[in-house]
Design a protein around this motif. Sequence first.
Motif, PDB file in Angstrom:
ATOM      1  N   ASP A  87       0.745  -1.303   0.044  1.00 35.55           N
ATOM      2  CA  ASP A  87       0.067  -0.004  -0.039  1.00 35.55           C
ATOM      3  C   ASP A  87       0.994   1.207   0.010  1.00 35.55           C
ATOM      4  O   ASP A  87       0.578   2.428  -0.665  1.00 35.55           O
ATOM      5  CB  ASP A  87      -0.876  -0.100   1.272  1.00 35.55           C
ATOM      6  N   SER A  88       1.873   1.339   0.746  1.00 34.31           N
ATOM      7  CA  SER A  88       3.113   2.265   0.851  1.00 34.31           C
ATOM      8  C   SER A  88       3.314   2.731  -0.549  1.00 34.31           C
ATOM      9  O   SER A  88       3.539   3.783  -0.957  1.00 34.31           O
ATOM     10  CB  SER A  88       4.013   2.225   1.645  1.00 34.31           C
ATOM     11  N   LYS A  89       3.830   1.631  -1.455  1.00 34.99           N
ATOM     12  CA  LYS A  89       4.423   1.709  -2.555  1.00 34.99           C
ATOM     13  C   LYS A  89       3.480   2.332  -3.490  1.00 34.99           C
ATOM     14  O   LYS A  89       3.623   3.284  -4.380  1.00 34.99           O
ATOM     15  CB  LYS A  89       4.790   0.272  -3.253  1.00 34.99           C
ATOM     16  N   GLU A  90       2.291   1.806  -3.585  1.00 38.18           N
ATOM     17  CA  GLU A  90       1.201   2.249  -4.387  1.00 38.18           C
ATOM     18  C   GLU A  90       0.830   3.870  -4.140  1.00 38.18           C
ATOM     19  O   GLU A  90       0.693   4.637  -5.174  1.00 38.18           O
ATOM     20  CB  GLU A  90       0.100   1.385  -4.313  1.00 38.18           C
ATOM     21  N   ASN A  91       0.755   3.998  -2.756  1.00 31.85           N
ATOM     22  CA  ASN A  91       0.565   5.581  -2.489  1.00 31.85           C
ATOM     23  C   ASN A  91       1.591   6.569  -2.971  1.00 31.85           C
ATOM     24  O   ASN A  91       1.266   7.597  -3.393  1.00 31.85           O
ATOM     25  CB  ASN A  91       0.410   5.546  -0.989  1.00 31.85           C
ATOM     26  N   ILE A  92       2.782   6.148  -2.686  1.00 34.27           N
ATOM     27  CA  ILE A  92       4.149   6.934  -2.954  1.00 34.27           C
ATOM     28  C   ILE A  92       3.945   7.067  -4.517  1.00 34.27           C
ATOM     29  O   ILE A  92       4.176   8.329  -5.128  1.00 34.27           O
ATOM     30  CB  ILE A  92       5.221   6.380  -2.633  1.00 34.27           C
ATOM     31  N   MET A  93       3.741   5.904  -5.343  1.00 33.27           N
ATOM     32  CA  MET A  93       3.912   6.097  -6.982  1.00 33.27           C
ATOM     33  C   MET A  93       2.674   6.857  -7.493  1.00 33.27           C
ATOM     34  O   MET A  93       3.001   7.851  -8.258  1.00 33.27           O
ATOM     35  CB  MET A  93       3.609   4.580  -7.491  1.00 33.27           C
TER      36      MET A  93
END
Length: 859
Positions: free
Chosen positions: A411-417
Amino acid sequence: MSKNLNKINEYIENIVNESLEDVVSERFARYSKYIIQDRALPDARDGLKPVQRRILYAMNELGMNYNKPYKKSARIAGEVMGKYHPHGDSSIYDAMVRMSQDFKMLLPLIDMHGNNGSIDGDSAAAMRYTEARLSLPSEYLLKDIDKKTVPFVPNFDDEELEPTVLPAKFPNLLVNGSKGISAGYATNIPPHNLGEVINATIALIDDDEISDSKLISYIKGPDFPTGGIVQGRNGIKQALKTGSGKIIIRAKTHTEEIAKNQERIIITEIPYEINKSDLVRSIDLLRIDKKIDDILEIRDETDQEGLRIAIDLKKGADSNFILNYLFKQSDLQVAYNYNITAILNRRPYQVGVKPLLKAYIDHQKEVITNRSNYELRRAEKRLHIVLGLIKMVSVLEEIIKIIRGSKNKADSKENIMNRFQFTDLQAEAIVTLQLYRLSNTDVLALENESDELNIKIARLNEILSNENVLKDVIKEELLETKDKINVKRKTVIEDEIENIKIDERDLISDENVIIGITKDGYVKRSSVRSYQASQTIGLKNDDGLIFKKEVSNLDTLLIFTNLGNYIYLPVFKIDEQRWRDLGVHLGNIVPINNERVIKVISISKFEDNINLLLATKKGNMKQTKLIDFQVSRYSKAIRAMRLAKGDELVSVDINQKENIISVTKNGFVLRFKASDLPEYGTTAGGVMGISLTDDELVESFYSFSEDSFVMLSVRGHIIKDTVSEIAVYTRNRKGVRVIEQLKSNPHSIVGAARLSKTQERENVSSFLVTTKQTIETTVSEYKYHYNKFGKKMFDEQTEQGYKIFIEDAIDEVPIVLKGLKSNTKKVEVKPLIEEQDLINNDKNKEKKIRISRLDLFDE
């Protein structure tokens, strides 16, 4: 039959219906291709055979670098056999051992701890006892193999991958050489100096069109790990140009002085792949077999300081001569044949150095290109991540909030991207980043790394896009390799091959021996001591001596046979035996066919101004210079005189004198001047010397006017006469009768010989040879006898006369005639009948008057 075939078909799924020739041909072709490409011949690119490549790769995978601890050889062999090389462990271990031997490999590729064999031919210890690791040179063969520089293929069971070639940072095939035999092909490549090969490679990189001559000028020649001396620059040039050539490898030696007038030969380097202990043994056998007399002792003094073989010589021995003899007769000097055959483009070729180096350079271009692509991909990937990390620093607080507010890593990766448009790769790097990396120092480090990566990427792109830059990289890495692992040249190169000619007589001591030769052709050489100690001579039944003389070991025997041939037999070539032994038949020394010995002459020196007189049964004669009978090859009988059909050589005499006396079977004697008989070579047939009618020549010999001569009749009578009483004729006459011809049981002459006053004064020995024996007597027994048929010497009822031989006088120096004039003072004795009184000079009458000397006297 068909029922049987049907039953077979039920149990066999696949039956090949082909001829045996086609099946065997196809299978053998596949087998041959396999052993050529995948077993026996090296690859031109890395210079390794498959088993060698697999060993080095397996050790590299085990982390056995040159600076790491050793591991058991058995473990390495097991790893190689289990993963890459499904053959016997002994073949793997043998290949390991060879790659570790510093007397086989110029740059050993394996560092083995323990007994790995020796130059004496000792085998290595079992693999469970030895340990090994990679050597420094092998690290350069394997360097960058982890950067996808070379192609990999599945192993035999498809569970592992193995390289088809190693990156090879130096031209290993020329540096370490190779040797192998496969189906229809073989290779024999000697080692060469690393620095010289690299210089040649760089020269070829700089100039693709460089000439063969200029290219090979960088490589002086082979550089063997055992050193030595290589002779034959032309052979080296031919081999490096064409792949095939011959050179000579010679041991390196020097001499030391043991004592006054006594030397020792020291051998410090021996030819490549020569077994040292076998070499020492072979030289010692030359001494034991007395093929060379001047060696006292040979010792192997090799120790930790290096190879050393000492050869002690006798006092006064010529060390240079003995050394040359050893070069000729032992493995101190050997021939080496280049055969540069290797696998190029999956096919075997015999090539010179230029195609090999070109294949290596092309391989390096491919290796560096693959490595550059690999490093470029990694550098671009890392730069992409670094740029993302630098961008992250500017929005660090917000990124931390997003991560805190996310459910998990994904979820962190997706939000940052989604928020900052980071890529998946950058987002992955951000979420896995450790907190300490967020300091200002690390941000600066990221910026510096970005700059460095940009420079590296630019450099890699330049290598990949500019071939000149690619070539420069290859040259830089070659020079670096040369600087790290090059060794000094060990082998000395000499331009010319020294042609060694050995006269075997120089090996023989000047010692007197007794030679005996029998009429049946048996010859023996005995020491004077054996002769004096023996009471009797060993002979076959009905055989007898025709020659017995004390001669030097350095003399040569000329043994003439009735078929016009002669045997050239150096005395030292005759096997030494006891005097009472039977001897050796001449047919066991040289091949002869049903020939019998008629004359033996011992020669100390072949001179140009000494003549031999040869005469045949039909009266043909010639004079031939003694020097013409000297030959260098004498493995078979040599022609002395050409004979007509049905003719035989009956007599040979030496040392020309003013007269020639010819005696016939029917008792005719012809005397003519030696100057009337021309000189011919050994292959000529001569001219008619005496005219014969229902008669045959028995003997012709030189004589002076004051000499006597004796004749042996078939009935065993010795008849003595004087030369001066025989009228001087020209040659090709019948001569005068000196023995009355009886109608029944005549005294046919079988032998004759000159008898000088000196011989009579010295009372020299004489051989009366009969069909049953040889009667050894002295010439005092040959006095004039009241009987007109001379003195009876043996019983004619049991044996018959065969030949007569009279020993030369000691004080009678052989007369050497200059031109055809004698140097000896002549005693002129007027013949009883002058030739002009016997010849009717009427030209209109062909018939000539012939008078027998017996007609002038009463009986």
